[in-house]
Design a protein around this motif. Structure first.
Motif, PDB file in Angstrom:
ATOM      1  N   ASN A  89       2.434   6.767  12.173  1.00 42.38           N
ATOM      2  CA  ASN A  89       1.599   5.944  11.171  1.00 42.38           C
ATOM      3  C   ASN A  89       2.206   5.067  10.398  1.00 42.38           C
ATOM      4  OD1 ASN A  89      -0.624   7.310  12.597  1.00 42.38           O
ATOM      5  ND2 ASN A  89      -0.829   8.851  10.890  1.00 42.38           N
ATOM      6  N   GLN A  90       3.359   5.493   9.934  1.00 39.64           N
ATOM      7  CA  GLN A  90       4.008   4.522   8.878  1.00 39.64           C
ATOM      8  C   GLN A  90       4.713   3.570  10.002  1.00 39.64           C
ATOM      9  OE1 GLN A  90       3.314   4.898   5.733  1.00 39.64           O
ATOM     10  NE2 GLN A  90       4.231   6.528   4.874  1.00 39.64           N
ATOM     11  N   GLY A  91       5.168   3.969  11.025  1.00 43.43           N
ATOM     12  CA  GLY A  91       6.007   2.908  11.714  1.00 43.43           C
ATOM     13  C   GLY A  91       5.251   1.887  12.278  1.00 43.43           C
ATOM     14  N   LEU A  92       3.774   2.072  12.341  1.00 46.83           N
ATOM     15  CA  LEU A  92       2.925   1.034  12.974  1.00 46.83           C
ATOM     16  C   LEU A  92       2.294   0.283  11.897  1.00 46.83           C
ATOM     17  CD1 LEU A  92       1.320   3.205  15.837  1.00 46.83           C
ATOM     18  CD2 LEU A  92       3.021   1.317  16.264  1.00 46.83           C
ATOM     19  N   VAL A 138      -3.971  21.919   6.052  1.00 42.69           N
ATOM     20  CA  VAL A 138      -4.911  21.650   7.081  1.00 42.69           C
ATOM     21  C   VAL A 138      -5.442  20.474   6.700  1.00 42.69           C
ATOM     22  CG1 VAL A 138      -7.319  22.399   7.618  1.00 42.69           C
ATOM     23  CG2 VAL A 138      -5.808  24.080   7.303  1.00 42.69           C
ATOM     24  N   LEU A 139      -6.092  19.889   5.679  1.00 41.75           N
ATOM     25  CA  LEU A 139      -6.255  18.590   5.156  1.00 41.75           C
ATOM     26  C   LEU A 139      -5.312  17.407   5.755  1.00 41.75           C
ATOM     27  CD1 LEU A 139      -8.256  18.970   1.861  1.00 41.75           C
ATOM     28  CD2 LEU A 139      -9.243  18.782   3.975  1.00 41.75           C
ATOM     29  N   TYR A 140      -4.079  17.618   5.463  1.00 48.05           N
ATOM     30  CA  TYR A 140      -3.221  16.712   5.831  1.00 48.05           C
ATOM     31  C   TYR A 140      -2.897  16.393   7.287  1.00 48.05           C
ATOM     32  CZ  TYR A 140       1.479  14.383   4.673  1.00 48.05           C
ATOM     33  OH  TYR A 140       2.556  13.428   4.788  1.00 48.05           O
ATOM     34  N   PHE A 141      -2.945  17.767   7.946  1.00 44.72           N
ATOM     35  CA  PHE A 141      -2.916  17.683   9.417  1.00 44.72           C
ATOM     36  C   PHE A 141      -4.059  17.019  10.137  1.00 44.72           C
ATOM     37  CE2 PHE A 141      -3.766  19.543  13.560  1.00 44.72           C
ATOM     38  CZ  PHE A 141      -2.578  19.182  14.071  1.00 44.72           C
ATOM     39  N   VAL A 142      -5.340  17.317   9.704  1.00 45.01           N
ATOM     40  CA  VAL A 142      -6.504  16.752  10.312  1.00 45.01           C
ATOM     41  C   VAL A 142      -6.664  15.157  10.004  1.00 45.01           C
ATOM     42  CG1 VAL A 142      -9.120  16.868  10.208  1.00 45.01           C
ATOM     43  CG2 VAL A 142      -7.551  18.919  10.314  1.00 45.01           C
ATOM     44  N   GLY A 143      -6.298  15.024   8.775  1.00 44.10           N
ATOM     45  CA  GLY A 143      -6.566  13.379   8.284  1.00 44.10           C
ATOM     46  C   GLY A 143      -5.459  12.538   8.794  1.00 44.10           C
ATOM     47  N   TYR A 181      -4.230   4.264   4.664  1.00 42.50           N
ATOM     48  CA  TYR A 181      -4.871   5.548   4.975  1.00 42.50           C
ATOM     49  C   TYR A 181      -3.915   6.861   4.883  1.00 42.50           C
ATOM     50  CZ  TYR A 181      -8.674   2.343   6.526  1.00 42.50           C
ATOM     51  OH  TYR A 181      -9.503   1.249   6.515  1.00 42.50           O
ATOM     52  N   THR A 182      -2.727   6.744   5.303  1.00 38.78           N
ATOM     53  CA  THR A 182      -1.986   7.837   5.334  1.00 38.78           C
ATOM     54  C   THR A 182      -1.600   8.380   3.962  1.00 38.78           C
ATOM     55  OG1 THR A 182      -0.893   7.141   7.402  1.00 38.78           O
ATOM     56  CG2 THR A 182       0.196   8.554   5.801  1.00 38.78           C
ATOM     57  N   GLY A 183      -1.506   7.200   2.858  1.00 38.83           N
ATOM     58  CA  GLY A 183      -1.313   7.599   1.564  1.00 38.83           C
ATOM     59  C   GLY A 183      -2.680   8.212   0.987  1.00 38.83           C
ATOM     60  N   TRP A 219       0.920  -1.247   0.044  1.00 38.21           N
ATOM     61  CA  TRP A 219       0.107  -0.091   0.075  1.00 38.21           C
ATOM     62  C   TRP A 219       0.782   1.198   0.067  1.00 38.21           C
ATOM     63  CZ3 TRP A 219      -4.550   1.042  -1.457  1.00 38.21           C
ATOM     64  CH2 TRP A 219      -5.752  -0.198  -1.274  1.00 38.21           C
ATOM     65  N   ASN A 220       1.915   1.173   0.941  1.00 38.49           N
ATOM     66  CA  ASN A 220       2.839   2.306   0.849  1.00 38.49           C
ATOM     67  C   ASN A 220       3.403   2.562  -0.317  1.00 38.49           C
ATOM     68  OD1 ASN A 220       4.200   4.364   2.153  1.00 38.49           O
ATOM     69  ND2 ASN A 220       5.747   3.167   3.106  1.00 38.49           N
TER      70      ASN A 220
END
Length: 509
Positions: free
Chosen positions: A149-152, A195-200, A157-159, A9-10
């Motif tokens: 998030n990536q380390g876990l 803003v979207l990147y931070f909230v998500g 969803y991060t992508g 996924w990454n």
């Protein structure tokens, strides 16, 4: 090292983000040049380098968290994970406040930095810079959340959040240009994207803590030991950020403003290559750190050798492609006046190939936990580059600027990471030579073909695409006929395809 679902996924999202950057780069550059006055856009590009200076405030917390969280998760040590993540959140908050405060100070200094005392649109540039700095500050803070998030291994969803935030930013920018917002459309789009990147990623972070049953725990002594790491990474980040983003400012001070646009647009298509390569090894970082946490370095070595084979194959084809076709591509894309020149183009290609190779090697080294060594060699390269760039640019122009970059990489990071990889994964020079040797014949054949094709004159973009396609076929054929490894991989791929496409009973019959 077996690539898990999270890694795939990454990789998918990293490549998708590069493709999105390609599309936006191709689409947006002509729009910017059409809707924004040329000198305004040139000075925005230069001020964009200043905006990136703000990232010095983020001393590598995100990438360090990613490595350490993945490594600790591989050891299944949730007690340390709790302390580690809490320490990262504290630094994240400090970064947000500090970056925004410094951006306000820099905003007031833009006229002095770029020598804009007599330029009539300074206030417009400063306002656009302000809105863009909001997005930049939020993104810097978000890197820490992304690292956790990536380390876990919660990369899917991060992508997705990254892609959505970038798409929304592009839409706002296009809408603003059409509505006559001019330069402010870029600033507004950067702010909304941040803003979207931070909230998500904040929501993903909360989900990850709940799913993995991790509680936040503050430990004063652990926090002190954690932030001490950044005495090296901060100096490295500061040096790299200034060094990597000072070139357009140097050009604006010593050369003509039009050269800023030429340099930026001439190398923009070529950054596509470095984007794909850099994102590949970056996407593998969590899994590689996880493997090192388990003590499995041999599997990482196998991945590295496969990466090196693919890097040589792709880099030779892409680099010769840009040497041959970049002038024609820019001619039909943004106009012939925006091409930097043949010698400069070749040097751009070399600098991007070398920097991509060293960056990828640094990711393999970093995943093993060599944070201090990576930071030191990055500092040395930055210092050498800053020492060379001013005199070489003054006397040799853009050629000197690019030469300074290449020399700084070759004299520091290029050889250092080869030695470090020999230490962390047992990579031998003979193993590297066995990978490089079969590619010398394709290199010679493509050099001859490049000399011929570069002298052709193209009448349309369709003709450029057609000749580029023929060159790619020729290059792939050269590799297939002269490199045994390529033939072997093709044979394996065909066999796998037959097994999937044709039922086993049919094959047996």
């Amino acid at each position: 090292m077996a690539l898990n679902k999270s890694t795939y996924w990454n990789l998918f999202y990293q490549y998708s983000s590069v493709i999105l950057s390609i599309i936006s780069g191709i689409l947006m550059a002509p729009l910017y040049l059409h809707y924004i006055e040329s000198s305004t856009y040139a000075y925005w590009l230069a001020s964009g380098n200043i905006l990136i200076w703000i990232t010095i405030i983020e001393p590598g917390v995100g990438i360090t968290l990613e490595q350490k969280v993945a490594f600790t998760a591989g050891q299944n040590n949730k007690t340390e994970l709790s302390k580690l993540i809490t320490s990262g959140l504290i630094l994240c908050s400090i970064i947000l406040v500090a970056s925004f405060s410094i951006s306000l100070l820099i905003q007031q200094s833009i006229p002095v930095i770029l020598d804009l005392k007599k330029w009539p649109h300074t206030s417009l540039l400063q306002e656009a810079f302000f809105w863009a700095s909001i997005g930049s500050s939020l993104s810097l803070c978000t890197y820490s959340l992304v690292g956790v998030n990536q380390g876990l291994q919660h990369t899917a969803y991060t992508g997705l959040v990254y892609l959505v935030s970038q798409l929304v930013g592009i839409v706002i920018s296009i809408y603003g240009l059409i509505q006559g917002w001019g330069l402010l459309s870029i600033g507004y789009s950067r702010a909304v994207t941040g803003v979207l990147y931070f909230v998500g990623n904040g929501l993903i972070f909360l989900y990850a803590l709940q799913k993995d049953t991790i509680r936040l725990e503050y430990d004063k002594h652990y926090f002190k030991s954690f932030y001490k790491i950044f005495s090296y990474t901060f100096a490295n980040k500061m040096g790299i950020t200034i060094a990597n983003n000072i070139d357009l400012i140097v050009v604006s001070r010593f050369l003509e403003p039009s050269i800023i646009t030429q340099l930026e647009l001439s190398r923009r298509p070529q950054n596509i290559f470095s984007g794909f390569v850099n994102r590949t090894t970056y996407a593998l970082l969590p899994s590689m750190s996880h493997s090192f946490g388990k003590g499995d370095s041999n599997s990482v070595k196998t991945i590295y050798i496969q990466f090196l084979k693919g890097f040589i194959f792709i880099s030779l084809i892409i680099s010769f492609g840009f040497i041959i076709f970049n002038e024609a591509l820019l001619n039909f894309w943004v106009g012939a006046e925006n091409y930097i020149g043949d010698l400069e183009n070749v040097l751009i290609v070399l600098s991007i190939i070398i920097s991509s190779y060293t960056y990828s090697n640094s990711n393999f080294s970093f995943s093993a936990g060599n944070i201090k060594g990576n930071s030191k060699v990055g500092i040395y390269r930055s210092i050498l580059y800053l020492v060379l760039i001013f005199p070489l640019t003054m006397y040799f122009g853009v050629v000197g600027l690019l030469a300074a970059l290449i020399i700084s990489y070759l004299a520091t990071e290029f050889w250092y990471y080869q030695l470090d990889l020999a230490r962390v994964i047992g990579l031998k020079p003979s193993e590297v030579w066995q990978v490089v040797k079969p590619n010398l014949t394709p290199l010679l054949l493509m050099s001859c073909m490049a000399f011929y094709l570069h002298n052709l004159r193209y009448e349309s973009l369709l003709q450029v695409v057609f000749v580029a396609f023929l060159f790619t076929v020729f290059a792939v054929a050269c590799f297939y006929l002269t490199v045994p490894e390529i033939r072997l991989q093709v044979s394996i791929a065909i066999q796998k395809f037959k097994r999937k496409a044709i039922p086993d009973q049919t094959l047996n019959q």
